[in-house]
Design a protein around this motif. Structure first.
Motif, short mmCIF file in Angstrom:
data_model
loop_
_atom_site.label_atom_id
_atom_site.label_comp_id
_atom_site.label_asym_id
_atom_site.label_seq_id
_atom_site.Cartn_x
_atom_site.Cartn_y
_atom_site.Cartn_z
N GLY A 168 0.84 -1.18 0.00
CA GLY A 168 0.00 0.00 0.00
C GLY A 168 0.88 1.23 0.00
N VAL A 169 0.42 2.30 -0.63
CA VAL A 169 1.18 3.54 -0.67
C VAL A 169 0.24 4.70 -0.42
N ASP A 170 0.73 5.71 0.26
CA ASP A 170 -0.07 6.92 0.47
C ASP A 170 0.85 8.13 0.51
N VAL A 171 0.40 9.20 -0.13
CA VAL A 171 1.11 10.47 -0.09
C VAL A 171 0.20 11.48 0.58
N SER A 172 0.76 12.25 1.49
CA SER A 172 0.01 13.28 2.21
C SER A 172 0.70 14.62 1.98
N ALA A 173 -0.04 15.55 1.39
CA ALA A 173 0.52 16.84 1.00
C ALA A 173 0.34 17.88 2.11
N PRO A 174 1.19 18.90 2.12
CA PRO A 174 1.00 20.00 3.07
C PRO A 174 -0.25 20.79 2.74
N GLN A 175 -0.71 21.56 3.70
CA GLN A 175 -1.99 22.26 3.53
C GLN A 175 -1.98 23.19 2.31
N ILE A 176 -0.87 23.87 2.06
CA ILE A 176 -0.83 24.82 0.96
C ILE A 176 -1.05 24.13 -0.38
N ASP A 177 -0.52 22.90 -0.53
CA ASP A 177 -0.69 22.16 -1.78
C ASP A 177 -2.09 21.57 -1.91
N ARG A 178 -2.79 21.45 -0.80
CA ARG A 178 -4.16 20.95 -0.82
C ARG A 178 -5.18 22.06 -0.97
N GLY A 179 -4.70 23.30 -0.99
CA GLY A 179 -5.60 24.44 -1.10
C GLY A 179 -6.40 24.68 0.16
N GLU A 180 -5.84 24.28 1.32
CA GLU A 180 -6.53 24.43 2.59
C GLU A 180 -5.94 25.58 3.39
N PRO A 181 -6.72 26.14 4.31
CA PRO A 181 -6.20 27.20 5.17
C PRO A 181 -5.02 26.68 6.00
N ASP A 182 -4.04 27.53 6.19
CA ASP A 182 -2.85 27.16 6.96
C ASP A 182 -3.14 27.38 8.44
N ASP A 183 -4.03 26.54 8.97
CA ASP A 183 -4.43 26.67 10.37
C ASP A 183 -4.64 25.28 10.95
N GLU A 184 -5.34 25.21 12.09
CA GLU A 184 -5.50 23.92 12.76
C GLU A 184 -6.96 23.51 12.89
N THR A 185 -7.78 23.94 11.95
CA THR A 185 -9.18 23.52 11.97
C THR A 185 -9.33 22.02 11.74
N TRP A 186 -8.32 21.39 11.15
CA TRP A 186 -8.34 19.97 10.86
C TRP A 186 -8.31 19.10 12.12
N PHE A 187 -7.70 19.62 13.19
CA PHE A 187 -7.40 18.76 14.34
C PHE A 187 -8.67 18.19 14.96
N GLN A 188 -9.67 19.02 15.17
CA GLN A 188 -10.90 18.54 15.79
C GLN A 188 -11.61 17.51 14.92
N ASP A 189 -11.53 17.72 13.60
CA ASP A 189 -12.20 16.80 12.68
C ASP A 189 -11.54 15.42 12.65
#
Length: 378
Positions: free
Chosen positions: A159-180
């Motif tokens: 199995g392989v997985d790549v995880s991109a930084p927030q800027i490359d995902r077009g997401e806000p550079d914050d921590e709203t992800w943590f609760q989710d």
């Protein structure tokens, strides 16, 4: 988190498996695709930075349409159902790399007879024909942000997985992800993330946790339905070296650099030539002009599933330039989850075990897991 799973092979079992394995060369047939020593066993590690590919005319231009035409009609529809060009590029390149890997494993210069199936969990696999010299050939694809990656193996689940930084995902550079995301993280993992001193550090740690869990879940064939909360991963090197440098890693820098490096450009014309079969033996689907794909050394990941330490799995990850983390997971094929039953029938030696239990017994292709390209020029 629990004791380790026993992975030793009894002497009779080892002898029986060795006899079965002796029937296979563990080498892909010679073909016009060409092959490197690291790829002769079909243990591919390919990466394409599609963020640097800007086809004239977008997805309606000649270059994109030519590549699209290499896919079966239903696959073309699957690509074009996405609305944005970045999504279409990632999907197209992922499907083409899948066909390329199967064709090279088979020694087939064309894609005409290749049938790719999918498990109920959406893991793609080579349904037919099966490579005669590679008993357990399987592969996996991942894409996120700018990167599309493929990993394959001839013996173990991969199995392989790549995880991109927030800027490359077009997401806000914050921590709203943590609760989710807390529901898929163990308390130990949440505490590891909290040790980061900045939100960039914390997100970089989360990238690694998420990528490791996804790679294992995708290897078994279930994806998210496997239950990421069932797993706990840890990073031994963080305990040894601390996490103060992770913010640099998240930005694609190293502490030895005074300024961040420029991002490389992908020579996609080489990929086009390869996928069309026009440049036989020229394996450029993974080469970058800046001569730098990897950032940092491979890192081993410790894996627990349902509180058991799984030493029969080998999980390693590495950072790509730009801050994306990529994980490859290798495990025993008996761990495959296949509700439809078609994926498991492609394994000719199902009882082989995991890399840690048999790699020192069988004269198969060697480790390390990582064969990603480190340099390249055009």
């Amino acid at each position: 988190m629990g004791q380790g799973v026993s992975v030793g092979l009894s002497v009779p079992l080892a002898e029986e498996l060795l006899s079965e394995l002796a029937q296979y060369t563990l080498e892909a047939p010679a073909s016009s695709w060409g092959s490197q020593s690291t790829e002769s066993c079909a243990r591919f590690r390919w990466a394409v930075n599609v963020g640097c590919w800007m086809p004239d005319g977008g997805s309606h231009g000649e270059e994109f349409r030519l590549l699209l035409s290499l896919l079966p009609f239903e696959e073309q529809q699957a690509v074009m159902q996405y609305r944005t060009l970045p999504d279409r590029k990632r999907t197209l390149v992922g499907r083409l790399l899948s066909l390329r890997a199967c064709a090279q494993a088979l020694g087939d210069p064309t894609y005409d007879h290749i049938q790719i199936g999918r498990t109920k969990g959406k893991k793609p696999f080579l349904h037919s024909p099966l490579p005669g010299s590679l008993p357990n050939f399987n592969f996996n694809i991942s894409h996120d942000g700018n990167w599309v990656v493929l990993a394959s193996d001839c013996l173990y689940l991969v199995g392989v997985d790549v995880s991109a930084p927030q800027i490359d995902r077009g997401e806000p550079d914050d921590e709203t992800w943590f609760q989710d995301m807390t529901s898929v993280l163990t308390e130990t993992e949440r505490e590891t993330i909290r040790r980061g001193k900045t939100h960039q550090e914390r997100y970089a740690i989360f990238q690694r946790i998420w990528s490791a869990k996804e790679a294992v879940a995708k290897a078994v064939g279930q994806g998210l339905s496997f239950g990421l909360e069932r797993m706990e991963v840890s990073f031994p090197e963080l305990e040894e070296e601390g996490i103060g440098s992770l913010v640099w890693s998240a930005m694609g820098w190293s502490r030895s650099e005074e300024h961040p490096p420029k991002r490389g450009r992908t020579n996609f014309s080489s990929l086009l030539a390869n996928l069309q079969g026009g440049a036989r033996g020229d394996r450029q689907s993974k080469r970058l002009e800046d001569g730098r794909v990897l950032q940092g050394k491979p890192c081993k990941v410790e894996l627990h599933i349902d509180h058991w330490l799984r030493t029969d799995w080998m999980v390693e990850q590495q950072e790509f330039s730009g801050g994306s983390w990529v994980t490859v997971a290798l495990g025993p094929v008996d761990d495959a989850v296949d509700a439809d039953g078609n994926f498991k029938t492609t394994f000719r030696i199902p009882g082989l075990g995991g890399p840690a239990s048999v790699e020192d017994v069988f004269p198969g292709p060697g480790f390390p897991v990582w064969c990603w390209p480190a340099t390249g020029s055009e």
